[in-house]
Design an enzyme around this catalytic site. Structure first.
Site, PDB file in Angstrom:
ATOM      1  CD  GLU A   1      -8.913  -6.003   1.632  1.00 43.54           C
ATOM      2  OE1 GLU A   1      -8.554  -6.144   1.800  1.00 43.54           O
ATOM      3  OE2 GLU A   1      -9.415  -4.668   1.371  1.00 43.54           O
TER       4      GLU A   1
ATOM      5  CE1 TYR B   1      -5.504  -4.263   4.917  1.00 48.19           C
ATOM      6  CE2 TYR B   1      -6.068  -6.057   3.993  1.00 48.19           C
ATOM      7  CZ  TYR B   1      -5.346  -4.644   3.499  1.00 48.19           C
ATOM      8  OH  TYR B   1      -6.207  -3.862   2.515  1.00 48.19           O
TER       9      TYR B   1
ATOM     10  CB  CYS C   1       6.933   9.687  -4.077  1.00 46.41           C
ATOM     11  SG  CYS C   1       6.190   9.412  -2.642  1.00 46.41           S
TER      12      CYS C   1
ATOM     13  CB  CYS D   1      11.703   9.054  -4.624  1.00 45.25           C
ATOM     14  SG  CYS D   1      12.051   7.438  -4.331  1.00 45.25           S
TER      15      CYS D   1
ATOM     16  CG  ASP E   1      -1.635  -2.945   2.234  1.00 49.13           C
ATOM     17  OD1 ASP E   1      -1.060  -1.835   2.719  1.00 49.13           O
ATOM     18  OD2 ASP E   1      -1.480  -3.361   1.661  1.00 49.13           O
TER      19      ASP E   1
ATOM     20  CB  CYS F   1      10.424  11.229   1.995  1.00 49.02           C
ATOM     21  SG  CYS F   1      10.682   9.273   1.865  1.00 49.02           S
TER      22      CYS F   1
ATOM     23  CB  CYS G   1       6.357   4.222  -2.044  1.00 48.58           C
ATOM     24  SG  CYS G   1       7.410   4.318  -0.520  1.00 48.58           S
TER      25      CYS G   1
END
Length: 288
Positions: free
Chosen positions: A35, A118, A200, A197, A136, A206, A190
């Protein structure tokens, strides 16, 4: 409120990238290191550095027992070297305050150097299986589009955690999968530019797609260009010290041909102020 979890978790199970920190048995220390490295750095650059780091320092105590200069040298060209210094300090704190074990509690994680909302929640969720929202930029973009019909998220705010928490399934394992799935969707499908899309799994929920994908603007602060920046000058100074014998050089001999002498001096001054280098007479060196 839409229930995005079932479709996203199913999609993630079939499409998640095989990444080291997703492997069974990957340590909490490994998750923490990953991280730190992934902040503002692409995955493909992080993986070889992460593997080398964990081979050299498989535990926090192993890193804490070595000088900070070794961490800064091992960090190499990952950029933003303060992360290496903070990671070393966090390792010392884990050794001295937590018996060498990465804590699982979010508040305890937040007490470590260099760890914010985070990273603390990412470790608690992905290393210890806790039910916490992990947010994030990819997560924020998915929520901005799916729930609010905006093409890009606004600036980060505490509201982001509230919104993600409301979307999380109750079961911790499902919540962890949903956290990872939302980030993965933002990274692969995305995306900020040219979102796919048609691929997705939540396209039917959406709000942005339903509205015809309007451009609603982007109010996030833009990162300054690297070429010719003070950050590039700082990187050149750090690189010279990493490559030098004993990580030390006379100040006058550090990138002496830098095209902007004032910028070179400014870079050295800010590195000194940040604790990334230290002065010993007219010699600069990495911290010991």
């Amino acid at each position: 409120m839409p229930n995005l979890a079932p479709a996203l978790i199913e999609w993630y199970a079939a499409n998640a990238r095989e990444l080291p920190w997703r492997q069974d048995g990957f340590s909490a220390w490994g998750v923490l290191v990953s991280e730190f490295m992934l902040q503002q750095t692409p995955v493909n650059r992080v993986i070889p550095h992460l593997q080398a780091w964990l081979e050299r320092w498989p535990t926090p105590s192993a890193l804490a027992d070595e000088p900070a200069a070794e961490a800064l040298t091992q960090w190499a060209n990952l950029g933003y070297p303060r992360r290496a210094l903070w990671l070393h300090r966090a390792a010392v704190e884990i050794r001295d305050r937590f018996g060498g074990q990465v804590p699982s509690d979010v508040d305890e994680l937040l007490s470590l150097t260099g760890i914010g909302d985070y990273t603390a929640r990412a470790v608690a969720v992905f290393a210890y299986g806790q039910r916490e929202p992990v947010v994030d930029i990819n997560t924020r973009r998915v929520i901005a589009r799916a729930q609010h019909g905006r093409s890009q998220p606004g600036p980060a705010s505490p509201r982001d955690l509230v919104e993600m928490d409301a979307l999380l399934p109750d079961e911790p394992d499902d919540a962890a999968a949903f956290n990872a799935a939302t980030m993965e969707l933002g990274a692969l499908i995305c995306t900020a530019r040219n979102p796919r899309c048609e691929a997705c799994p939540i396209a039917d929920q959406c709000q942005w797609l339903a509205a015809g994908r309007p451009d609603t603007g982007d109010t996030r602060r833009r990162q300054a260009t690297y070429e010719g920046s003070d950050r590039q000058a700082r990187g050149a100074v750090m690189r010279a010290l990493r490559q030098a014998a004993d990580n030390a050089l006379p100040q006058a001999s550090i990138v002496p041909d830098w095209p902007d002498a004032d910028q070179r001096e400014r870079a050295i001054a800010t590195l000194l102020a940040d604790g990334l280098v230290r002065a010993r007479g007219d010699v600069l060196e990495l911290p010991r």
